[in-house]
Design a protein around this motif. Structure first.
Motif, PDB file in Angstrom:
ATOM      1  N   THR A 160       0.867  -1.174   0.000  1.00  0.00           N
ATOM      2  CA  THR A 160       0.000   0.000   0.000  1.00  0.00           C
ATOM      3  C   THR A 160       0.907   1.227   0.000  1.00  0.00           C
ATOM      4  OG1 THR A 160      -1.781  -1.098   1.185  1.00  0.00           O
ATOM      5  CG2 THR A 160      -1.743   1.308   1.257  1.00  0.00           C
ATOM      6  N   GLN A 178       1.356   5.263   0.076  1.00  0.00           N
ATOM      7  CA  GLN A 178       0.743   6.546   0.423  1.00  0.00           C
ATOM      8  C   GLN A 178       1.734   7.643   0.056  1.00  0.00           C
ATOM      9  OE1 GLN A 178      -0.394   6.239   4.538  1.00  0.00           O
ATOM     10  NE2 GLN A 178      -2.295   5.179   4.045  1.00  0.00           N
ATOM     11  N   SER A 180      -6.661  -0.572  -6.141  1.00  0.00           N
ATOM     12  CA  SER A 180      -7.481   0.570  -5.745  1.00  0.00           C
ATOM     13  C   SER A 180      -6.677   1.851  -5.920  1.00  0.00           C
ATOM     14  CB  SER A 180      -7.966   0.444  -4.293  1.00  0.00           C
ATOM     15  OG  SER A 180      -6.912   0.689  -3.384  1.00  0.00           O
ATOM     16  N   LYS A 209      -7.044   5.853  -4.692  1.00  0.00           N
ATOM     17  CA  LYS A 209      -7.804   6.795  -3.894  1.00  0.00           C
ATOM     18  C   LYS A 209      -7.025   8.093  -3.717  1.00  0.00           C
ATOM     19  CE  LYS A 209     -10.215   3.138  -1.363  1.00  0.00           C
ATOM     20  NZ  LYS A 209     -10.467   2.527  -0.042  1.00  0.00           N
ATOM     21  N   HIS A 220      -6.918  11.420  -1.298  1.00  0.00           N
ATOM     22  CA  HIS A 220      -7.363  11.954  -0.016  1.00  0.00           C
ATOM     23  C   HIS A 220      -7.069  13.453   0.040  1.00  0.00           C
ATOM     24  CE1 HIS A 220      -7.929   7.958   1.939  1.00  0.00           C
ATOM     25  NE2 HIS A 220      -7.039   7.608   1.018  1.00  0.00           N
ATOM     26  N   GLU A 228     -12.297  11.720   1.097  1.00  0.00           N
ATOM     27  CA  GLU A 228     -11.639  10.717   0.254  1.00  0.00           C
ATOM     28  C   GLU A 228     -12.386  10.596  -1.074  1.00  0.00           C
ATOM     29  OE1 GLU A 228     -10.380   6.601   1.701  1.00  0.00           O
ATOM     30  OE2 GLU A 228     -12.129   6.122   0.443  1.00  0.00           O
ATOM     31  N   ASP A 283     -12.645   8.010  -4.052  1.00  0.00           N
ATOM     32  CA  ASP A 283     -12.307   6.660  -4.506  1.00  0.00           C
ATOM     33  C   ASP A 283     -12.349   6.648  -6.032  1.00  0.00           C
ATOM     34  OD1 ASP A 283     -11.970   4.008  -5.060  1.00  0.00           O
ATOM     35  OD2 ASP A 283     -13.425   3.287  -3.587  1.00  0.00           O
ATOM     36  N   TRP A 302      -3.050  13.748  -0.832  1.00  0.00           N
ATOM     37  CA  TRP A 302      -2.164  12.598  -0.846  1.00  0.00           C
ATOM     38  C   TRP A 302      -2.859  11.412  -1.502  1.00  0.00           C
ATOM     39  CZ3 TRP A 302      -3.573   8.561   2.693  1.00  0.00           C
ATOM     40  CH2 TRP A 302      -4.501   8.937   3.668  1.00  0.00           C
ATOM     41  N   LEU A 303      -2.023  10.546  -2.074  1.00  0.00           N
ATOM     42  CA  LEU A 303      -2.501   9.439  -2.901  1.00  0.00           C
ATOM     43  C   LEU A 303      -2.355   8.120  -2.151  1.00  0.00           C
ATOM     44  CD1 LEU A 303      -3.475   8.900  -5.850  1.00  0.00           C
ATOM     45  CD2 LEU A 303      -1.085   8.459  -6.411  1.00  0.00           C
ATOM     46  N   ASP A 304      -3.362   7.279  -2.275  1.00  0.00           N
ATOM     47  CA  ASP A 304      -3.360   5.967  -1.615  1.00  0.00           C
ATOM     48  C   ASP A 304      -3.558   4.909  -2.704  1.00  0.00           C
ATOM     49  OD1 ASP A 304      -3.746   3.709  -0.096  1.00  0.00           O
ATOM     50  OD2 ASP A 304      -4.967   4.718   1.415  1.00  0.00           O
ATOM     51  N   ASP A 315      -3.334   0.766  -3.603  1.00  0.00           N
ATOM     52  CA  ASP A 315      -3.174  -0.641  -3.230  1.00  0.00           C
ATOM     53  C   ASP A 315      -2.809  -1.395  -4.496  1.00  0.00           C
ATOM     54  OD1 ASP A 315      -3.724  -0.315  -0.583  1.00  0.00           O
ATOM     55  OD2 ASP A 315      -5.861  -0.749  -0.782  1.00  0.00           O
TER      56      ASP A 315
END
Length: 364
Positions: free
Chosen positions: A33, A35, A258, A260, A262, A306, A308, A348-350, A352
């Motif tokens: 993951t 971030q 995924s 996302k 944020h 967030e 998605d 910020w980017l998340d 997975d």
């Protein structure tokens, strides 16, 4: 948002370097993951609302005999000082040939009659930049007489009208110009009578003005677009892909499960906003098939929202060049513009991912 593109591009390129080598004997599976901080931005109210457009619109609407001044930032308020008749114009109308008002007998005189009404304000086509034709809550206004030693010496009564309504006003008494203004048509001076309650001195020269305060407290009934970056997207792909390498990078995108975005924010604008993120086909200059993602940006500090964007992954793979369009909207509600406020963002980017990275040792 440019740093977002650069960080993501760096991530993709580094992954590409691993997978593009001719190494086949060892395959390492990873399920990380990631971030990634993207950017910090501070958007002021002056970035969202062009006050220069507001001043231009008011100046054009009230005409060349009006002066528009900035009075307050919270709420944003402008003042309009509109000269209707000066002393010489009044003399020419009620006592032609007289050099001053000392010889004008006390009593009422007609300055404007219904068969020769005057256009006082012309609002047709007036918009306040992105705010368009908002419905202002209240416009306190007062008809005043200046240029005389004692205001009680002169009284003015007038009728203001539009195509559908009219208002009777008297000098020195505040009234609400809002209902007439919000029709966004022409406001007429239908009738005006000046009454001299006492003889004036040779030095007196009455000028009739309309003073209006315009606080930007308003209601809207449908979404109002304040900002979009459509014109700033450019011609490049968000991942830096070109035709020859798009297949390789699309393979890498297969490993993203995924996606996302944020946003941590402080919103002190007083505006309850909505932000929409839309996939964008750069070549066709149109949205991609994926549905836009919209989130609310409420008023307050220390907030997080967030987005998605996982549903964008197929469009990211199949559309080259691909990019993102961000749109800020004002949803239906009642508002008061606080120009001292701002929208401070931390993005910020998340990600997975589920990656299989082939690695080979060199032959001895």
């Amino acid at each position: 948002m440019k740093r977002f593109y650069y960080v993501f591009l760096l991530l993709v390129v580094s992954m590409f370097l691993f997978t593009s080598c001719a190494l086949q004997e060892i395959e390492i599976k990873a399920d990380p993951t990631l971030q990634v901080p993207i950017a910090k931005e501070s958007i002021t109210m002056y970035d969202l609302v062009d006050t220069e457009d507001i001043v231009i619109s008011l100046s054009e609407s009230f005409g060349e005999d009006a002066t528009v001044t900035h009075k307050s930032d919270n709420p944003l308020t402008y003042g309009v000082d509109l000269k209707i008749f000066d002393g010489q114009e009044i003399l020419d109308e009620i006592a032609p040939g007289q050099s001053d008002f000392s010889s004008v007998p006390a009593g009422p005189y007609d300055l404007v009659t219904s068969d020769a009404s005057l256009t006082l304000v012309s609002l047709g086509g007036t918009t306040f930049g992105p705010l368009e034709e908002i419905s202002l809550t209240s416009l306190p206004a007062t008809l005043v007489v200046t240029g005389i030693s004692d205001p009680s010496y002169v009284t003015i009564e007038a009728t203001l009208s539009t195509s559908s309504t009219s208002t009777l006003i008297s000098s020195g008494e505040e009234f609400n110009l809002g209902p007439l203004f919000n029709e966004y048509s022409k406001i007429y001076l239908e009738e005006m009578t000046i009454t001299f309650n006492s003889s004036l001195s040779p030095d007196d020269s009455p000028t009739i003005k309309l003073l209006v305060d315009i606080p930007f407290e308003f209601t809207i009934t449908e979404d109002l677009e304040l900002y979009t970056n459509k014109d700033e997207v450019g011609d490049e792909d968000i991942f830096g892909r070109s035709g020859e390498d798009s297949d390789d990078l699309s393979d890498i995108l297969d490993g993203i499960e995924s996606f996302k975005l944020h946003m941590d924010y402080d919103n002190t604008t007083g505006l309850h906003l909505k932000m929409e993120v839309q996939g964008w086909d750069v070549e066709k200059n149109q949205p991609t098939e994926s549905e836009p993602v919209t989130r609310e940006i409420t008023v307050g500090e220390g907030k997080t929202v967030e987005f998605d964007l996982t549903g964008f992954i197929e469009d990211m793979k199949n559309t080259v060049p691909f990019n993102l369009v961000f749109t800020v909207k004002l949803p239906p509600s009642e508002y008061s513009l606080n120009m001292d406020g701002s929208l401070d963002l931390s993005l910020w980017l998340d990600l997975d991912t589920d990656l299989a990275i082939p690695i080979t040792s060199r032959a001895q």
